[in-house]
Design a protein around this motif. Sequence first.
Motif, mmCIF file in Angstrom:
data_model
loop_
_atom_site.group_PDB
_atom_site.id
_atom_site.type_symbol
_atom_site.label_atom_id
_atom_site.label_comp_id
_atom_site.label_asym_id
_atom_site.label_seq_id
_atom_site.Cartn_x
_atom_site.Cartn_y
_atom_site.Cartn_z
ATOM 1 N N THR A 1 -7.625 1.772 1.557
ATOM 2 C CA THR A 1 -7.250 0.576 2.322
ATOM 3 C C THR A 1 -7.567 0.733 3.810
ATOM 4 O O THR A 1 -6.910 0.137 4.664
ATOM 5 C CB THR A 1 -5.745 0.270 2.137
ATOM 6 N N HIS B 1 -5.536 -5.245 0.051
ATOM 7 C CA HIS B 1 -6.096 -4.346 1.071
ATOM 8 C C HIS B 1 -5.890 -4.925 2.469
ATOM 9 O O HIS B 1 -5.573 -4.211 3.417
ATOM 10 C CB HIS B 1 -7.583 -4.099 0.802
ATOM 11 N N SER C 1 -2.558 -4.333 3.670
ATOM 12 C CA SER C 1 -2.360 -2.941 4.073
ATOM 13 C C SER C 1 -3.078 -2.629 5.387
ATOM 14 O O SER C 1 -3.142 -1.472 5.792
ATOM 15 C CB SER C 1 -2.867 -2.003 2.979
#
Length: 315
Positions: free
Chosen positions: A206, A302, A305
């Motif tokens: 990520t 992602h 994050s």
Amino acid sequence: MLTRIFLMCCAMALAQPVMAAQESGNTHLIEMEGAKLESGQLAYRMVSHKIRNSSGSVQDITDRYSSEPTIPGPTIIMTEGDVAEITLKHAIKDASDPVSLHVHGVHFPIESDGTMKVFNHLADQAAFPGKSYTYKWTAAPGTAGTWPYHDHAFGDPMLGAEDKGLYGTLIVNPKSGKVAALIDGQMKQVDIKDIKREFVLWMHETTFWGMELNHLANRQIPLWTNPTLGAREGELVRFHVVGIGTAFHTFHLHGHRWLQPGTSHVVDTVNISPIAREVFVLKAGEGVGTGEWHYHCHVLQHMQSGMMGGFRVVK
Ligand SMILES: [Cu+2]
């Protein structure tokens, strides 16, 4: 007799491409090491890079690199027809596992595969503590592109430790010196020497891990995680986006679009699976002007994050 002549001809034919490459291209004499960062992550460091041209004169370009180990590792730039001899040293403190260098895309003999005997059934092609190992690469015609290199030995003799930071980028520029790009809304051939800034972005789980190749200052600048990139409006910049790890990503850049390599498709989002690459040239701010344009992975989880950064285009 005929068989002998035939064998000789075959041997000459087989030997020819490598000899031709050595005669026409540069030889890169490189020393690198696998090291450990304070964070505990592993990383490659450039120790020395000298280029010997076909007339024998040598240029030392070591000062273009960071003097510290970086993630991604040093970006090695070659041209089709060049060869490289890369000696890797083991500099990972308190570790007994060997470290290696396995490259994609270019040609190399099996001895330069960078894998362990359990994998290649030949030999351990890695640097053990206190030792080094030398690899030979040939950027043969047809190998132009952006390629990953990574460890294939440390920790797990089958997999290596690319996941811990031991990976980097090899750029093989085409002999023609030109690449296709969408500039001012048209498909054009761009002179690579007109590209003053390149951004290498690795998508790992990520996080983006970045490096700028600044050809104005002749420096490779490590940008570390989720960096803000910068360019002047109208500058030609080349992006090299590479996937690594286990996750599948969608790379998206705001306000800009590019020619998908080898096609006439104009895109602004592409899939990046592990070890897949997307390499493209664009004109910073073309049609949209200056601003804090963003790039990010478009996989929502992602993004949440923090897998994003800025592409700051200024006057
Ligand atoms: Cu992603």
